[in-house]
Scaffold this motif. Structure first.
Motif, PDB file in Angstrom:
ATOM      1  N   SER A 183       0.889  -1.229  -0.015  1.00 47.16           N
ATOM      2  CA  SER A 183       0.153   0.008   0.107  1.00 47.16           C
ATOM      3  C   SER A 183       0.827   1.310   0.022  1.00 47.16           C
ATOM      4  O   SER A 183       0.603   2.258  -0.866  1.00 47.16           O
ATOM      5  CB  SER A 183      -0.998   0.073   1.102  1.00 47.16           C
ATOM      6  OG  SER A 183      -0.351  -0.046   2.467  1.00 47.16           O
ATOM      7  N   LEU A 184       2.075   1.105   0.713  1.00 52.37           N
ATOM      8  CA  LEU A 184       2.810   2.242   0.656  1.00 52.37           C
ATOM      9  C   LEU A 184       3.552   2.615  -0.658  1.00 52.37           C
ATOM     10  O   LEU A 184       3.486   3.565  -0.955  1.00 52.37           O
ATOM     11  CB  LEU A 184       4.074   2.191   1.926  1.00 52.37           C
ATOM     12  CG  LEU A 184       5.177   3.261   1.901  1.00 52.37           C
ATOM     13  CD1 LEU A 184       4.534   4.405   2.165  1.00 52.37           C
ATOM     14  CD2 LEU A 184       6.146   2.935   2.903  1.00 52.37           C
ATOM     15  N   ARG A 185       4.050   1.426  -1.367  1.00 51.79           N
ATOM     16  CA  ARG A 185       4.451   1.464  -2.779  1.00 51.79           C
ATOM     17  C   ARG A 185       3.535   2.313  -3.655  1.00 51.79           C
ATOM     18  O   ARG A 185       3.667   2.972  -4.586  1.00 51.79           O
ATOM     19  CB  ARG A 185       5.239   0.326  -3.325  1.00 51.79           C
ATOM     20  CG  ARG A 185       6.611  -0.061  -2.705  1.00 51.79           C
ATOM     21  CD  ARG A 185       7.135  -1.137  -3.350  1.00 51.79           C
ATOM     22  NE  ARG A 185       6.277  -2.123  -2.903  1.00 51.79           N
ATOM     23  CZ  ARG A 185       6.676  -3.247  -1.671  1.00 51.79           C
ATOM     24  NH1 ARG A 185       7.445  -2.746  -1.131  1.00 51.79           N
ATOM     25  NH2 ARG A 185       5.795  -4.107  -1.290  1.00 51.79           N
ATOM     26  N   LYS A 186       2.341   1.526  -3.492  1.00 54.18           N
ATOM     27  CA  LYS A 186       1.375   2.034  -4.480  1.00 54.18           C
ATOM     28  C   LYS A 186       0.931   3.668  -4.037  1.00 54.18           C
ATOM     29  O   LYS A 186       0.901   4.492  -5.257  1.00 54.18           O
ATOM     30  CB  LYS A 186      -0.006   1.182  -4.209  1.00 54.18           C
ATOM     31  CG  LYS A 186      -1.191   1.734  -5.219  1.00 54.18           C
ATOM     32  CD  LYS A 186      -2.596   0.726  -5.013  1.00 54.18           C
ATOM     33  CE  LYS A 186      -3.563   0.970  -5.898  1.00 54.18           C
ATOM     34  NZ  LYS A 186      -4.337   2.247  -5.709  1.00 54.18           N
ATOM     35  N   ALA A 187       0.904   3.926  -3.027  1.00 48.27           N
ATOM     36  CA  ALA A 187       0.492   5.523  -2.538  1.00 48.27           C
ATOM     37  C   ALA A 187       1.626   6.343  -2.896  1.00 48.27           C
ATOM     38  O   ALA A 187       1.326   7.236  -3.762  1.00 48.27           O
ATOM     39  CB  ALA A 187       0.351   5.610  -1.107  1.00 48.27           C
ATOM     40  N   LEU A 188       2.711   5.974  -2.987  1.00 52.78           N
ATOM     41  CA  LEU A 188       4.130   6.848  -3.385  1.00 52.78           C
ATOM     42  C   LEU A 188       4.032   6.759  -4.672  1.00 52.78           C
ATOM     43  O   LEU A 188       4.702   7.862  -5.257  1.00 52.78           O
ATOM     44  CB  LEU A 188       5.284   6.320  -2.632  1.00 52.78           C
ATOM     45  CG  LEU A 188       5.641   6.386  -1.131  1.00 52.78           C
ATOM     46  CD1 LEU A 188       6.700   5.410  -0.538  1.00 52.78           C
ATOM     47  CD2 LEU A 188       5.559   7.596  -0.809  1.00 52.78           C
ATOM     48  N   GLY A 189       3.790   5.734  -5.333  1.00 45.83           N
ATOM     49  CA  GLY A 189       3.896   5.699  -7.050  1.00 45.83           C
ATOM     50  C   GLY A 189       2.847   6.558  -7.620  1.00 45.83           C
ATOM     51  O   GLY A 189       3.024   6.977  -8.674  1.00 45.83           O
ATOM     52  N   GLU A 190       1.955   6.805  -6.841  1.00 44.63           N
ATOM     53  CA  GLU A 190       0.704   7.918  -7.420  1.00 44.63           C
ATOM     54  C   GLU A 190       1.268   9.188  -7.454  1.00 44.63           C
ATOM     55  O   GLU A 190       0.899  10.082  -8.074  1.00 44.63           O
ATOM     56  CB  GLU A 190      -0.332   7.638  -6.564  1.00 44.63           C
ATOM     57  CG  GLU A 190      -1.129   6.576  -6.840  1.00 44.63           C
ATOM     58  CD  GLU A 190      -2.113   6.266  -5.911  1.00 44.63           C
ATOM     59  OE1 GLU A 190      -2.757   7.267  -5.356  1.00 44.63           O
ATOM     60  OE2 GLU A 190      -2.874   5.017  -6.072  1.00 44.63           O
ATOM     61  N   LEU A 191       2.441   9.571  -6.651  1.00 44.36           N
ATOM     62  CA  LEU A 191       2.854  10.945  -6.464  1.00 44.36           C
ATOM     63  C   LEU A 191       4.179  11.139  -7.491  1.00 44.36           C
ATOM     64  O   LEU A 191       4.381  12.204  -7.727  1.00 44.36           O
ATOM     65  CB  LEU A 191       3.632  11.153  -5.057  1.00 44.36           C
ATOM     66  CG  LEU A 191       2.589  10.990  -3.896  1.00 44.36           C
ATOM     67  CD1 LEU A 191       3.449  11.190  -2.654  1.00 44.36           C
ATOM     68  CD2 LEU A 191       1.460  11.908  -4.049  1.00 44.36           C
ATOM     69  N   TYR A 192       4.472  10.316  -8.262  1.00 47.97           N
ATOM     70  CA  TYR A 192       5.390  10.753  -9.412  1.00 47.97           C
ATOM     71  C   TYR A 192       5.423   9.772 -10.867  1.00 47.97           C
ATOM     72  O   TYR A 192       4.712   8.817 -10.535  1.00 47.97           O
ATOM     73  CB  TYR A 192       6.828  10.119  -8.755  1.00 47.97           C
ATOM     74  CG  TYR A 192       7.135   8.862  -8.385  1.00 47.97           C
ATOM     75  CD1 TYR A 192       7.478   7.801  -9.390  1.00 47.97           C
ATOM     76  CD2 TYR A 192       7.020   8.221  -7.112  1.00 47.97           C
ATOM     77  CE1 TYR A 192       7.875   6.568  -9.008  1.00 47.97           C
ATOM     78  CE2 TYR A 192       7.313   7.271  -6.773  1.00 47.97           C
ATOM     79  CZ  TYR A 192       7.517   6.192  -7.791  1.00 47.97           C
ATOM     80  OH  TYR A 192       7.830   4.769  -7.460  1.00 47.97           O
ATOM     81  N   GLU A 193       5.418  10.236 -11.729  1.00 45.03           N
ATOM     82  CA  GLU A 193       5.558   9.559 -12.931  1.00 45.03           C
ATOM     83  C   GLU A 193       6.479   8.276 -12.945  1.00 45.03           C
ATOM     84  O   GLU A 193       7.745   8.403 -12.728  1.00 45.03           O
ATOM     85  CB  GLU A 193       5.621  10.350 -14.229  1.00 45.03           C
ATOM     86  CG  GLU A 193       4.753  11.593 -14.253  1.00 45.03           C
ATOM     87  CD  GLU A 193       4.951  12.383 -15.444  1.00 45.03           C
ATOM     88  OE1 GLU A 193       5.422  11.865 -16.543  1.00 45.03           O
ATOM     89  OE2 GLU A 193       4.706  13.738 -15.384  1.00 45.03           O
ATOM     90  N   PRO A 194       5.952   7.284 -13.319  1.00 49.50           N
ATOM     91  CA  PRO A 194       6.840   5.960 -13.475  1.00 49.50           C
ATOM     92  C   PRO A 194       7.888   6.019 -14.581  1.00 49.50           C
ATOM     93  O   PRO A 194       7.381   6.650 -15.698  1.00 49.50           O
ATOM     94  CB  PRO A 194       5.766   4.936 -13.700  1.00 49.50           C
ATOM     95  CG  PRO A 194       4.863   5.693 -14.136  1.00 49.50           C
ATOM     96  CD  PRO A 194       4.665   6.938 -13.743  1.00 49.50           C
ATOM     97  N   VAL A 195       8.889   5.652 -14.377  1.00 48.47           N
ATOM     98  CA  VAL A 195      10.060   5.675 -15.360  1.00 48.47           C
ATOM     99  C   VAL A 195       9.805   4.368 -16.163  1.00 48.47           C
ATOM    100  O   VAL A 195       9.603   3.266 -15.961  1.00 48.47           O
ATOM    101  CB  VAL A 195      11.379   5.606 -14.715  1.00 48.47           C
ATOM    102  CG1 VAL A 195      12.426   5.468 -15.910  1.00 48.47           C
ATOM    103  CG2 VAL A 195      11.633   6.672 -14.183  1.00 48.47           C
ATOM    104  N   THR A 196       9.644   4.655 -17.694  1.00 48.75           N
ATOM    105  CA  THR A 196       9.514   3.350 -18.438  1.00 48.75           C
ATOM    106  C   THR A 196      10.859   2.795 -18.976  1.00 48.75           C
ATOM    107  O   THR A 196      11.537   3.466 -19.394  1.00 48.75           O
ATOM    108  CB  THR A 196       8.803   3.909 -19.862  1.00 48.75           C
ATOM    109  OG1 THR A 196       7.479   4.520 -19.579  1.00 48.75           O
ATOM    110  CG2 THR A 196       8.548   2.782 -20.549  1.00 48.75           C
TER     111      THR A 196
END
Length: 158
Positions: free
Chosen positions: A138-151
């Protein structure tokens, strides 16, 4: 006496208690300290581990790809690479396809150090995951929503 406006103490306390940036920074520093301590016997920091791991790929990445993956600017990456290059863990080469670009790769010593560090990371990370509700997902998911993922290609992802 100055007429300068001041921020009320109540606002300061509110920011201290609710500021997401402050809380994430504090957590990041605490995590980095924990991994720094775990890697101390290898004379490696958590940031250096992440950088070495980002170079563990089938073919050498360009500097800008690594900077993007690690969310750093190129100048910061260059500074982070210098001690690793001096230790003979990383090599930096001119890209034959674009002489302005640099390709980064692990040396044999870099691969060996990363192989020694990986079990330490796995053990330390498992301990941290066990302390978090939901195991960290849940922490990873929440933090991932704050930045654009690197492809990046799956075999190149950190």
């Amino acid at each position: 006496m100055s007429n300068a406006q001041t921020v009320p103490l109540q606002t300061t306390i509110h920011v201290r208690d609710t500021c997401l940036c402050l809380h994430v920074q504090r957590a990041a520093r605490a995590l980095a300290r924990r991994f720094d301590e775990a890697f101390r016997s290898l004379d490696l920091t958590s940031g250096q581990f992440s950088l070495l791991m980002s170079l563990n790929r089938p073919s050498p990445p360009k500097m800008r790809e690594v900077a993007s993956l690690l969310a750093m600017d190129r100048t910061t990456l260059t500074a982070a690479l210098k001690p690793l290059e001096r230790r003979g863990l990383v090599s930096i080469a001119v890209d034959p396809k674009d002489r302005r670009s640099r390709l980064l790769s692990l040396t044999l010593a870099g691969h060996r150090l990363l192989a020694a560090a990986a079990p330490i990371w796995l053990r330390t990370h498992a301990q941290l995951e066990s302390q978090l509700a939901g195991g960290g997902d849940s922490l990873r998911k929440a933090l991932g929503e704050l930045y654009e993922p690197v492809t990046v290609e799956p075999e190149c992802a950190l």
